[in-house]
Design a protein around this motif. Structure first.
Motif, PDB file in Angstrom:
ATOM      1  N   LEU A  74      35.014  45.525  35.022  1.00 49.78           N
ATOM      2  CA  LEU A  74      34.158  45.271  36.384  1.00 49.78           C
ATOM      3  C   LEU A  74      33.906  46.680  37.082  1.00 49.78           C
ATOM      4  O   LEU A  74      33.021  46.844  37.515  1.00 49.78           O
ATOM      5  N   LYS A  75      35.130  47.309  37.322  1.00 52.09           N
ATOM      6  CA  LYS A  75      34.986  48.758  37.817  1.00 52.09           C
ATOM      7  C   LYS A  75      34.027  49.699  37.119  1.00 52.09           C
ATOM      8  O   LYS A  75      33.017  50.168  37.609  1.00 52.09           O
ATOM      9  N   GLY A  76      34.007  49.593  35.764  1.00 47.97           N
ATOM     10  CA  GLY A  76      33.131  50.441  35.085  1.00 47.97           C
ATOM     11  C   GLY A  76      31.788  49.855  35.243  1.00 47.97           C
ATOM     12  O   GLY A  76      30.787  50.808  35.316  1.00 47.97           O
ATOM     13  N   HIS A  77      31.380  48.627  35.208  1.00 45.22           N
ATOM     14  CA  HIS A  77      30.183  48.022  35.702  1.00 45.22           C
ATOM     15  C   HIS A  77      29.660  48.319  37.058  1.00 45.22           C
ATOM     16  O   HIS A  77      28.593  48.896  37.372  1.00 45.22           O
ATOM     17  N   CYS A  78      30.427  48.352  38.065  1.00 43.35           N
ATOM     18  CA  CYS A  78      30.281  48.729  39.302  1.00 43.35           C
ATOM     19  C   CYS A  78      29.848  50.407  39.433  1.00 43.35           C
ATOM     20  O   CYS A  78      28.871  50.844  40.077  1.00 43.35           O
ATOM     21  N   ASP A  79      30.653  51.185  38.620  1.00 45.68           N
ATOM     22  CA  ASP A  79      30.187  52.541  38.640  1.00 45.68           C
ATOM     23  C   ASP A  79      28.949  52.716  38.009  1.00 45.68           C
ATOM     24  O   ASP A  79      28.113  53.483  38.382  1.00 45.68           O
ATOM     25  N   GLU A  80      28.645  52.132  36.874  1.00 44.80           N
ATOM     26  CA  GLU A  80      27.466  52.032  36.248  1.00 44.80           C
ATOM     27  C   GLU A  80      26.279  51.881  37.113  1.00 44.80           C
ATOM     28  O   GLU A  80      25.001  52.462  37.279  1.00 44.80           O
ATOM     29  N   VAL A  81      26.482  50.742  37.983  1.00 44.97           N
ATOM     30  CA  VAL A  81      24.995  50.422  38.643  1.00 44.97           C
ATOM     31  C   VAL A  81      25.081  51.005  40.090  1.00 44.97           C
ATOM     32  O   VAL A  81      24.340  50.603  40.914  1.00 44.97           O
TER      33      VAL A  81
ATOM     34  N   GLN B  65      51.754  37.828  40.670  1.00 46.78           N
ATOM     35  CA  GLN B  65      51.968  39.307  40.596  1.00 46.78           C
ATOM     36  C   GLN B  65      51.126  40.015  39.420  1.00 46.78           C
ATOM     37  O   GLN B  65      50.559  41.168  39.620  1.00 46.78           O
ATOM     38  N   ALA B  66      51.402  39.252  38.221  1.00 44.75           N
ATOM     39  CA  ALA B  66      50.445  39.886  37.394  1.00 44.75           C
ATOM     40  C   ALA B  66      48.905  39.836  37.385  1.00 44.75           C
ATOM     41  O   ALA B  66      48.285  40.964  37.095  1.00 44.75           O
ATOM     42  N   LEU B  67      48.443  38.764  38.199  1.00 46.74           N
ATOM     43  CA  LEU B  67      47.072  38.529  38.395  1.00 46.74           C
ATOM     44  C   LEU B  67      46.721  39.931  39.471  1.00 46.74           C
ATOM     45  O   LEU B  67      45.750  40.564  39.578  1.00 46.74           O
ATOM     46  N   HIS B  68      47.651  40.145  40.477  1.00 39.58           N
ATOM     47  CA  HIS B  68      47.182  41.139  41.512  1.00 39.58           C
ATOM     48  C   HIS B  68      47.106  42.538  40.714  1.00 39.58           C
ATOM     49  O   HIS B  68      46.270  43.208  41.303  1.00 39.58           O
ATOM     50  N   ALA B  69      48.245  42.690  39.827  1.00 42.40           N
ATOM     51  CA  ALA B  69      48.159  43.920  39.195  1.00 42.40           C
ATOM     52  C   ALA B  69      46.598  44.141  38.205  1.00 42.40           C
ATOM     53  O   ALA B  69      46.616  45.454  37.919  1.00 42.40           O
ATOM     54  N   LEU B  70      46.178  43.131  37.962  1.00 42.83           N
ATOM     55  CA  LEU B  70      44.935  43.093  37.383  1.00 42.83           C
ATOM     56  C   LEU B  70      43.867  43.535  38.343  1.00 42.83           C
ATOM     57  O   LEU B  70      42.676  43.484  37.712  1.00 42.83           O
ATOM     58  N   GLY B  71      44.142  43.313  39.532  1.00 48.58           N
ATOM     59  CA  GLY B  71      42.871  43.602  40.563  1.00 48.58           C
ATOM     60  C   GLY B  71      42.367  42.587  41.269  1.00 48.58           C
ATOM     61  O   GLY B  71      41.575  42.531  42.086  1.00 48.58           O
ATOM     62  N   PHE B  72      43.060  41.151  40.818  1.00 49.45           N
ATOM     63  CA  PHE B  72      42.581  39.996  41.723  1.00 49.45           C
ATOM     64  C   PHE B  72      43.357  40.005  43.072  1.00 49.45           C
ATOM     65  O   PHE B  72      44.180  40.390  43.340  1.00 49.45           O
ATOM     66  N   GLN B  73      42.232  39.445  43.868  1.00 50.49           N
ATOM     67  CA  GLN B  73      42.646  39.475  45.153  1.00 50.49           C
ATOM     68  C   GLN B  73      42.947  37.929  45.605  1.00 50.49           C
ATOM     69  O   GLN B  73      43.887  37.629  46.601  1.00 50.49           O
ATOM     70  N   HIS B  74      42.599  37.170  45.179  1.00 50.64           N
ATOM     71  CA  HIS B  74      42.680  35.573  45.641  1.00 50.64           C
ATOM     72  C   HIS B  74      42.791  34.734  44.227  1.00 50.64           C
ATOM     73  O   HIS B  74      42.156  34.922  43.406  1.00 50.64           O
ATOM     74  N   LEU B  75      43.574  33.684  44.403  1.00 47.97           N
ATOM     75  CA  LEU B  75      43.878  32.877  43.213  1.00 47.97           C
ATOM     76  C   LEU B  75      43.563  31.469  43.784  1.00 47.97           C
ATOM     77  O   LEU B  75      44.195  31.184  44.873  1.00 47.97           O
ATOM     78  N   ILE B  76      42.773  30.830  43.131  1.00 44.62           N
ATOM     79  CA  ILE B  76      42.544  29.397  43.392  1.00 44.62           C
ATOM     80  C   ILE B  76      43.226  28.669  42.192  1.00 44.62           C
ATOM     81  O   ILE B  76      42.935  28.912  41.106  1.00 44.62           O
ATOM     82  N   VAL B  77      44.009  27.475  42.868  1.00 42.36           N
ATOM     83  CA  VAL B  77      44.638  26.828  41.671  1.00 42.36           C
ATOM     84  C   VAL B  77      44.051  25.245  41.544  1.00 42.36           C
ATOM     85  O   VAL B  77      43.888  24.640  42.764  1.00 42.36           O
TER      86      VAL B  77
ATOM     87  N   ILE C 216      33.539  44.067  46.238  1.00 41.18           N
ATOM     88  CA  ILE C 216      33.651  42.788  45.481  1.00 41.18           C
ATOM     89  C   ILE C 216      35.010  41.972  45.741  1.00 41.18           C
ATOM     90  O   ILE C 216      35.933  42.525  45.362  1.00 41.18           O
ATOM     91  N   GLU C 217      34.826  40.815  45.968  1.00 44.04           N
ATOM     92  CA  GLU C 217      36.028  39.893  46.403  1.00 44.04           C
ATOM     93  C   GLU C 217      36.246  39.534  44.850  1.00 44.04           C
ATOM     94  O   GLU C 217      35.397  38.774  44.252  1.00 44.04           O
ATOM     95  N   ARG C 218      37.412  39.557  44.306  1.00 46.74           N
ATOM     96  CA  ARG C 218      37.928  39.546  43.002  1.00 46.74           C
ATOM     97  C   ARG C 218      38.593  38.206  42.999  1.00 46.74           C
ATOM     98  O   ARG C 218      39.990  38.420  43.538  1.00 46.74           O
ATOM     99  N   THR C 219      38.286  37.182  42.539  1.00 44.75           N
ATOM    100  CA  THR C 219      38.902  35.724  42.369  1.00 44.75           C
ATOM    101  C   THR C 219      39.184  35.218  41.243  1.00 44.75           C
ATOM    102  O   THR C 219      38.396  35.571  40.206  1.00 44.75           O
ATOM    103  N   VAL C 220      40.186  34.587  41.091  1.00 43.94           N
ATOM    104  CA  VAL C 220      40.486  33.889  39.728  1.00 43.94           C
ATOM    105  C   VAL C 220      40.772  32.460  39.777  1.00 43.94           C
ATOM    106  O   VAL C 220      41.266  32.187  40.950  1.00 43.94           O
ATOM    107  N   LEU C 221      40.511  31.470  39.004  1.00 41.91           N
ATOM    108  CA  LEU C 221      40.704  30.215  38.860  1.00 41.91           C
ATOM    109  C   LEU C 221      41.867  29.813  37.713  1.00 41.91           C
ATOM    110  O   LEU C 221      41.457  30.107  36.834  1.00 41.91           O
ATOM    111  N   ASP C 222      42.606  29.171  38.278  1.00 43.20           N
ATOM    112  CA  ASP C 222      43.844  29.018  37.225  1.00 43.20           C
ATOM    113  C   ASP C 222      44.765  27.434  37.541  1.00 43.20           C
ATOM    114  O   ASP C 222      44.258  27.066  38.637  1.00 43.20           O
TER     115      ASP C 222
END
Length: 77
Positions: A1-8, A40-52, A15-21
């Motif tokens: 995602l960061k690479g794509h942001c850099d490209e465009v 903690q693992a999701l945070h380390a990957l750059g996610f800011q919010h977890l929806i469960v 970007i609000e980085r959210t994951v659903l699990d």
């Protein structure tokens, strides 16, 4: 995602980085410690919010575990 942001030319930080699990805090399933590790693992990957999704959401105990154990452990992430 960061690479794509850099490209465009879009700031990655905007970007609000959210994951659903799914979490299943139940005997014989997932523990509070495992959910904390997942956060903690999701945070380390750059996610800011977890929806469960919770298959046992109608039971009060899993919600108490999240409120009393998980949230205090991950709120500073």
């Amino acid at each position: 995602l960061k690479g794509h942001c850099d490209e465009v030319g879009r700031p990655y930080e905007e970007i609000e980085r959210t994951v659903l699990d799914t979490v299943n805090l139940a005997p014989g399933a997932m523990t509070a410690a495992q959910m904390i590790e997942k956060c903690q693992a999701l945070h380390a990957l750059g996610f800011q919010h977890l929806i469960v999704n919770m298959p046992n959401v109608s039971e009060i105990r899993p919600l108490e575990i999240i409120g009393h154990e998980v949230i205090p452990a991950v709120k500073a992430l």
